[in-house]
Every structure is written in C-alpha cells, then in structure tokens.
Write a protein that holds these residues in place. Sequence first.
Motif, PDB file in Angstrom:
ATOM      1  N   ALA A   1      60.122  47.966  -0.537  1.00 28.62           N
ATOM      2  CA  ALA A   1      61.079  49.071  -0.593  1.00 28.62           C
ATOM      3  C   ALA A   1      60.561  50.088  -1.597  1.00 28.62           C
ATOM      4  CB  ALA A   1      62.468  48.578  -0.996  1.00 28.62           C
ATOM      5  N   LEU A   2      60.337  51.303  -1.135  1.00 29.78           N
ATOM      6  CA  LEU A   2      59.938  52.417  -1.987  1.00 29.78           C
ATOM      7  C   LEU A   2      61.190  53.229  -2.285  1.00 29.78           C
ATOM      8  CD1 LEU A   2      58.120  54.513  -3.343  1.00 29.78           C
ATOM      9  CD2 LEU A   2      57.466  55.326  -1.073  1.00 29.78           C
ATOM     10  N   VAL A   3      61.522  53.348  -3.567  1.00 28.16           N
ATOM     11  CA  VAL A   3      62.790  53.948  -3.977  1.00 28.16           C
ATOM     12  C   VAL A   3      62.509  55.135  -4.892  1.00 28.16           C
ATOM     13  CG1 VAL A   3      64.987  53.538  -5.128  1.00 28.16           C
ATOM     14  CG2 VAL A   3      63.864  51.670  -3.879  1.00 28.16           C
ATOM     15  N   VAL A   4      63.032  56.296  -4.542  1.00 20.63           N
ATOM     16  CA  VAL A   4      62.868  57.489  -5.372  1.00 20.63           C
ATOM     17  C   VAL A   4      64.226  57.804  -6.008  1.00 20.63           C
ATOM     18  CG1 VAL A   4      62.148  59.883  -5.483  1.00 20.63           C
ATOM     19  CG2 VAL A   4      61.065  58.333  -3.842  1.00 20.63           C
ATOM     20  N   ALA A   5      64.280  57.728  -7.326  1.00 19.81           N
ATOM     21  CA  ALA A   5      65.549  57.909  -8.026  1.00 19.81           C
ATOM     22  C   ALA A   5      65.330  58.712  -9.307  1.00 19.81           C
ATOM     23  CB  ALA A   5      66.207  56.555  -8.289  1.00 19.81           C
ATOM     24  N   HIS A   6      66.039  58.349 -10.359  1.00 21.03           N
ATOM     25  CA  HIS A   6      66.135  59.171 -11.572  1.00 21.03           C
ATOM     26  C   HIS A   6      65.881  58.315 -12.810  1.00 21.03           C
ATOM     27  CE1 HIS A   6      68.074  62.277  -9.072  1.00 21.03           C
ATOM     28  NE2 HIS A   6      68.636  61.252  -8.474  1.00 21.03           N
TER      29      HIS A   6
END
Length: 222
Positions: free
Chosen positions: A171-176
């Motif tokens: 899972a590739l997750v783009v967040a903060h």
Amino acid sequence: MTAERGDPAVSLPGKEARPARLLLVRHGAAEGSAEGRLFGRTDVGLLPSGEAQMRGAAPRLGPWLAGEERVRVFTSPLRRARESARLLCEALGLAPPGEGDVVPGLSELDLGEWEGETYASLSAREPERLKAHYADLVRSRPPAGENLLDLAARVRPAAGRLREAARGGVALVVAHAAVNRVILCDALGAPLENFFRIEQDFAALNVIEYHGETPLVRLLNG
C-alpha cells in the motif's frame, strides 16, 4: 527483486516471507510553505518545487515496489496529497487512487483558528496561549481545532484499513506530516508525546512492514 534485507541475526525474529508493506509518503511543498504558514485542513495545492520533489521521490520508491504485482495507492483528500499521489503514479506507472482510495481519516491535523498563521505571528499575538499549547501538545487544541488525541482517533482506524489492503502486496499512502507521525509513533511503540521527535520532510518516504500485527520500520524520513 525488492529492497535488500539487512542482517537476519539482528533483525525481527519470525519475520514473514510476505509481510504487508506500507510505503508512507509526505506530500511535496505546498502553497504557503515558503512563508512557514500553518496549513492543516486548508486545501492548498503544490508549488512547482513540490511537484519537482514528488517526481524526484519516485526513484526512491522504485526498489520497494520492484517485483510487486499488487500495489494499491491511497491518499488524503486534500489537494496537496492528491496532486502528490498523481505525480508519483505517473512517474512509477501505477494506477492512480480511485474514489474509494481517498481516505478522509488521513487529512492533516485541523489547526482551527490558527490556520494560515505562522509561529512568528502566533508568538506575537498569543505568546502565553502558544506556550501552553506546546507544553501539553497531546491534549491542547488550537481554538476550534484538533489535538493529537483527536488526530490519532481518526488516523488509527484508517491505518488499520491500509494494513489490511497491503496484505500480500504493497500500500502506497500519500499523507501529511502529522498523520505520518501518528502512524510512525504507533509502529515504533512511542507515545504521542514524542510526536515531534520524528522528522518528516517534504516528499519523505517511510517504509513499515507488518509481520502479522508486529510492525518493522525499515526506513524513516528517507
């Protein structure tokens, strides 16, 4: 071939052959970043420098994706994260996040009435309020905003969903920054009081593998 593993004699005992791998990425530099503005829920887009940062991050992700047939991309609903995810997907040849892959629980910490301020402006206007806030960072809230307990209460269920999605793949997750720090604190077994001891640069890459319920942090702020 995936990213090389280290010395098995000093690593986590009982590692699974196919752990759930979470690639946790922070978005690139966004509007207001150069001025040091505090943007949480304010929905700003990437700066040109932020776009370049995300394109430059793609080669760092490559070794962690090599040979993987199941890669699913998730993102916060905020523009700076969605734009960052799109750029990564274009550079890596991945399918972009679908509607169901935009996760509201991954939104940045809500700074309430402090949105758009800077540390300098708050220090000049509300020095005692700001001092008290950082003295009790976990429980103190900006006016009409969230504290770290509020943040963790929505990030943790979202992170559990991401771990499940990563089983048997990536899972590739783009967040903060704040969201990533909560997930990393939990993976490291660190209390939220240590939140700011974890650096998260723009376009930072973190790699966590879950062997069953046991997390193994393989890269931090890479």
